[in-house]
Design an enzyme around this catalytic site. Structure first.
Site, PDB file in Angstrom:
ATOM      1  N   HIS A 180       0.853  -1.181   0.000  1.00  0.00           N
ATOM      2  CA  HIS A 180       0.000   0.000   0.000  1.00  0.00           C
ATOM      3  C   HIS A 180       0.887   1.228   0.000  1.00  0.00           C
ATOM      4  O   HIS A 180       1.931   1.255   0.636  1.00  0.00           O
ATOM      5  CB  HIS A 180      -0.911   0.019   1.230  1.00  0.00           C
ATOM      6  CG  HIS A 180      -1.870  -1.125   1.261  1.00  0.00           C
ATOM      7  ND1 HIS A 180      -2.996  -1.146   0.488  1.00  0.00           N
ATOM      8  CD2 HIS A 180      -1.851  -2.289   1.950  1.00  0.00           C
ATOM      9  CE1 HIS A 180      -3.656  -2.278   0.706  1.00  0.00           C
ATOM     10  NE2 HIS A 180      -2.972  -2.987   1.586  1.00  0.00           N
TER      11      HIS A 180
ATOM     12  N   ARG B  57      14.198  -1.755   0.100  1.00  0.00           N
ATOM     13  CA  ARG B  57      13.159  -0.913  -0.496  1.00  0.00           C
ATOM     14  C   ARG B  57      13.670  -0.108  -1.676  1.00  0.00           C
ATOM     15  O   ARG B  57      12.887   0.485  -2.394  1.00  0.00           O
ATOM     16  CB  ARG B  57      12.522  -0.010   0.556  1.00  0.00           C
ATOM     17  CG  ARG B  57      13.468   0.978   1.172  1.00  0.00           C
ATOM     18  CD  ARG B  57      12.745   1.783   2.248  1.00  0.00           C
ATOM     19  NE  ARG B  57      13.544   2.927   2.644  1.00  0.00           N
ATOM     20  CZ  ARG B  57      13.388   4.143   2.175  1.00  0.00           C
ATOM     21  NH1 ARG B  57      12.432   4.394   1.305  1.00  0.00           N
ATOM     22  NH2 ARG B  57      14.167   5.114   2.571  1.00  0.00           N
TER      23      ARG B  57
ATOM     24  N   ALA C  50      21.121 -11.074   5.848  1.00  0.00           N
ATOM     25  CA  ALA C  50      20.054 -11.733   6.587  1.00  0.00           C
ATOM     26  C   ALA C  50      19.219 -10.703   7.339  1.00  0.00           C
ATOM     27  O   ALA C  50      19.744  -9.815   7.990  1.00  0.00           O
ATOM     28  CB  ALA C  50      20.645 -12.738   7.571  1.00  0.00           C
TER      29      ALA C  50
END
Length: 157
Positions: free
Chosen positions: A108, A155, A150
């Site tokens: 979203h 993004r 890890a």
């Protein structure tokens, strides 16, 4: 699948001494069901519309969405990961995706007051390694030979 099985058969161990020969064949018998699963998983994914390269190991991955959005290169290995196919996912050759990895092509929009659905493709280049429990968010490109640590949340490219 037959080419993959032929490759495994041609490159198998051929022990000369009796004790080692017995050990090898007992292991082959005990792990036969696992090998069959590993060879059949890419075939089943191809039948659903995905493009899957040679000698790809899928493990027990959860792949949700339109399988036609998935392209996987040759000799790529997946652990127990989750792939959400709201948009295209392209994975190169000789990539390793470890257990717990989340590949999310939709989310979203945080800047939208109406909280609308946002989707974008994900690309993972050749020879990349996505380590345990990493999360790849929509629109990310992982470059050739890159390592995602890890637990990382990716993004941006």
């Amino acid at each position: 699948m037959l080419r993959d099985f032929a490759y495994l058969f041609l490159h198998r161990e051929r022990p000369q001494e009796l004790k080692r020969w017995l050990i090898v064949w007992v292991k082959r018998f005990l792990y036969l069901h696992s090998v069959i699963f590993l060879l059949l998983a890419p075939v089943l994914l191809r039948r659903k519309g995905a493009v899957v390269g040679r000698l790809t190991v899928l493990g027990k991955s959860l792949i949700e969405g339109n399988s036609a959005n998935l392209t996987i290169g040759n000799e790529t290995s997946f652990g127990r990961c989750h792939i959400a196919l709201h948009d295209r996912v392209t994975i190169g050759n000789r990539v390793v995706v470890n257990d717990g990895v989340e590949i999310l092509t939709a989310s979203h929009s945080l800047s939208d007051p109406q909280w609308r659905h946002k989707k974008a493709p994900i690309v993972i280049g050749d020879y990349a390694w996505v380590a345990t429990n990493a999360i790849l968010l929509p629109g990310v490109t992982i470059g050739r030979g890159a390592v995602v640590g890890a637990g990382a949340v990716v993004r941006n490219d």
